[in-house]
Design a protein around this motif. Structure first.
Motif, mmCIF file in Angstrom:
data_model
loop_
_atom_site.group_PDB
_atom_site.id
_atom_site.type_symbol
_atom_site.label_atom_id
_atom_site.label_comp_id
_atom_site.label_asym_id
_atom_site.label_seq_id
_atom_site.Cartn_x
_atom_site.Cartn_y
_atom_site.Cartn_z
ATOM 1 N N GLY A 231 -38.161 -18.132 -3.847
ATOM 2 C CA GLY A 231 -37.348 -17.112 -4.488
ATOM 3 C C GLY A 231 -38.176 -15.936 -4.955
ATOM 4 O O GLY A 231 -39.334 -15.755 -4.545
ATOM 5 N N SER A 233 -39.434 -14.422 -8.503
ATOM 6 C CA SER A 233 -39.540 -14.746 -9.926
ATOM 7 C C SER A 233 -39.928 -13.513 -10.729
ATOM 8 O O SER A 233 -40.724 -12.678 -10.287
ATOM 9 C CB SER A 233 -40.587 -15.848 -10.126
ATOM 10 N N LYS A 242 -33.616 -7.971 -9.866
ATOM 11 C CA LYS A 242 -34.910 -8.402 -9.312
ATOM 12 C C LYS A 242 -34.972 -9.913 -9.056
ATOM 13 O O LYS A 242 -35.420 -10.354 -8.001
ATOM 14 C CB LYS A 242 -36.036 -8.019 -10.269
ATOM 15 N N GLU A 244 -34.388 -13.580 -8.041
ATOM 16 C CA GLU A 244 -33.634 -14.419 -7.102
ATOM 17 C C GLU A 244 -34.101 -15.855 -7.333
ATOM 18 O O GLU A 244 -35.161 -16.263 -6.859
ATOM 19 C CB GLU A 244 -33.868 -13.975 -5.652
ATOM 20 N N ASN A 245 -33.323 -16.576 -8.122
ATOM 21 C CA ASN A 245 -33.708 -17.894 -8.643
ATOM 22 C C ASN A 245 -33.660 -18.949 -7.539
ATOM 23 O O ASN A 245 -32.588 -19.253 -6.987
ATOM 24 C CB ASN A 245 -32.767 -18.268 -9.785
ATOM 25 N N LYS A 248 -31.129 -21.756 -8.024
ATOM 26 C CA LYS A 248 -29.755 -21.371 -7.741
ATOM 27 C C LYS A 248 -29.503 -21.263 -6.237
ATOM 28 O O LYS A 248 -28.422 -21.598 -5.747
ATOM 29 C CB LYS A 248 -29.419 -20.054 -8.436
ATOM 30 N N ILE A 249 -30.516 -20.788 -5.504
ATOM 31 C CA ILE A 249 -30.373 -20.747 -4.043
ATOM 32 C C ILE A 249 -30.199 -22.165 -3.506
ATOM 33 O O ILE A 249 -29.336 -22.423 -2.651
ATOM 34 C CB ILE A 249 -31.598 -20.068 -3.396
ATOM 35 N N GLN A 283 -37.639 -21.506 -10.889
ATOM 36 C CA GLN A 283 -37.005 -20.280 -10.402
ATOM 37 C C GLN A 283 -37.798 -19.618 -9.271
ATOM 38 O O GLN A 283 -37.231 -18.900 -8.447
ATOM 39 C CB GLN A 283 -36.794 -19.302 -11.540
ATOM 40 N N LEU A 315 -29.074 -17.667 2.425
ATOM 41 C CA LEU A 315 -30.136 -16.697 2.161
ATOM 42 C C LEU A 315 -29.692 -15.259 2.398
ATOM 43 O O LEU A 315 -30.313 -14.315 1.887
ATOM 44 C CB LEU A 315 -31.352 -17.010 3.033
ATOM 45 N N TYR A 318 -29.451 -13.437 -0.636
ATOM 46 C CA TYR A 318 -30.705 -13.290 -1.401
ATOM 47 C C TYR A 318 -31.727 -12.623 -0.488
ATOM 48 O O TYR A 318 -32.611 -13.271 0.074
ATOM 49 C CB TYR A 318 -31.206 -14.659 -1.866
ATOM 50 N N ASN A 320 -34.407 -10.945 -0.587
ATOM 51 C CA ASN A 320 -35.855 -10.939 -0.789
ATOM 52 C C ASN A 320 -36.460 -12.340 -0.856
ATOM 53 O O ASN A 320 -37.636 -12.491 -1.151
ATOM 54 C CB ASN A 320 -36.193 -10.163 -2.063
ATOM 55 N N SER A 321 -35.634 -13.351 -0.595
ATOM 56 C CA SER A 321 -36.097 -14.747 -0.617
ATOM 57 C C SER A 321 -36.205 -15.283 0.804
ATOM 58 O O SER A 321 -35.697 -14.680 1.758
ATOM 59 C CB SER A 321 -35.149 -15.605 -1.450
#
Length: 420
Positions: A231, A233, A242, A244-245, A248-249, A283, A315, A318, A320-321
């Motif tokens: 993610g 952090s 900013k 992206e945990n 949670k993903i 996270q 994904l 999200y 940036n993950s």
């Protein structure tokens, strides 16, 4: 064997009181040293039978030989195998086995509870259909706070009693018999350190099955999948737009899996599944572990591709993950090998018939040491041991089923000798 004073029950009652639980998080071989406590007992008992080459190796494997007593020189070498460890799912410490003699057919209420006020564990006949055939038999259970350990100490005791019978009845002709007792089967490592050359067997049988008269010659194929989620952090006080945990993903990924299919709790028969087994992380990074099961390799690939697709879809929210998807082969369907060696199954079916039983060939929604042994060059189906409700406090086995398993093992040795 009608007049034979079986020793299987006494052996079993002794073995289950030795804690041999394996540990999936340990990196050692065996995963727990206490598994060797039972293995040392087995070696001593084998020596007492006159089996002088019985040995325990550093990895926790017991090897032993019952020498051939036939004049025939071309009898294949047969191996019988069971595992000494019990499941990590339920404690195996302090097992108190109970024999419910001449069981009357009513629900079995186990006497012990974890805490005062807890409801007792009950083995309900309605939930265990195989109990219907056991009325009048002697049922062995634990006391309610542990598993019993019939998986697979029933098989261990049956092989040991069969060895005792063969060593004390030289008139029963057989070829060379190899015995193998393994650690860590319950955590998927039961054959990791088996020395196949040292074992020196042509065919094998695990004694680790369920209902009386059953022979399992087909298993799942199995892979393990790990999804590592990276993610983004940042300090939660300054996280807007900013953060992206990763946890949670991971939660979104799990929530995206179907609720009515593709899981162990919604499948049966030849249906495979995708099953999450472990989640850890924070996270910044999270790791999800799955087991994937199917009876065909094509089915495995389809389920793994599906899991990859779900991961990509999650994904997408999200940007940036990222996620790293890793698949590891665990074992394959033994039927691929056994179909090339029909005698190994046919002889087992004949041995079951000679024991007065109607054989039933089954597929197992799981795997045994025999799955991997088959692909290591030792074709190895699975014969019943009589164990039921394994990996739970409701585990049970009947004395009479264990005695029949001993008889099948002895008959199988004779079938191979006669056919040579």
């Amino acid at each position: 064997m009608h007049d034979y004073p079986f020793t299987v029950t006494d052996r079993f009652l002794h073995y289950v009181q030795i804690d041999t639980q394996s540990d999936p998080h340990a990196a050692t071989n065996p995963s727990t040293e206490k598994q060797k406590d039972l293995s040392r007992v087995l070696v001593a008992e084998l020596h007492a039978m006159g089996i002088q080459d019985a040995e325990l190796d550093p990895y926790g494997y017991v090897y032993a030989t019952i020498p051939a007593n036939t004049d025939k020189e071309n009898v294949p070498v047969i191996c019988f195998c069971s595992h000494v460890d019990t499941s990590p799912d339920v404690t195996g410490a302090g097992v108190k086995p109970i024999i419910h003699q001449a069981w009357d057919g009513s629900d079995i209420v186990l006497p012990d509870v974890e805490n005062p006020g807890d409801l007792p564990q009950v083995i309900r006949v309605a939930d265990h259909p195989d109990l219907a055939a056991q009325v009048g038999n002697d049922i062995i259970t634990a006391s309610g706070t542990t598993l019993l350990g019939a998986d697979n100490k029933a098989g261990v005791a049956e092989i040991m009693d069969a060895a005792h019978y063969l060593m004390t009845h030289p008139e029963v002709k057989h070829g060379k018999i190899r015995l193998l007792f393994t650690p860590d089967e319950e955590i998927g490592r039961g054959t990791d350190k088996v020395d196949i050359q040292k074992l020196g067997a042509d065919y094998g049988y695990t004694i680790d099955g369920e209902a009386l008269g059953t022979l399992e010659d087909e298993t799942f194929s199995a892979d393990g999948v790990k999804i590592t989620i990276q993610g983004v952090s940042t300090h939660p006080g300054f996280a807007k737009g900013k953060l992206e945990n990763a946890l949670k993903i991971a939660a979104d990924l799990l929530a995206a899996l179907p609720k009515d299919q593709l899981s162990p709790e919604t499948t049966e028969g030849y249906d495979g599944f995708v099953h999450p087994t472990h989640l850890e992380g924070n996270q910044d990074k999270a790791v999800l572990q799955f087991i994937v099961r199917d009876f065909t390799e094509q089915g495995l690939l389809e389920k793994e591709h599906y899991l990859q697709d779900v991961t990509k879809q999650v994904l997408a929210g999200y940007p940036n993950s990222s996620a790293l998807f890793t698949s590891i082969e665990q074992y394959r369907n033994m039927k691929q090998v056994l179909d090339q060696h029909p005698a190994v199954v046919d002889n087992a079916l004949e041995a079951i018939r000679r024991s007065g039983l109607t054989p039933a060939r089954r597929s197992i929604r799981g795997g045994t040491d025999g799955s991997r042994l088959s692909f290591m060059g030792l074709p190895c189906p699975n014969i019943f041991a009589g164990e039921h409700a394994f990996h739970s406090r409701l585990e049970w086995v009947s004395v009479q089923d264990m005695q029949k398993a001993v008889e099948v093992i002895v008959n199988l040795c004779q079938v191979w000798e006669e056919g040579a």
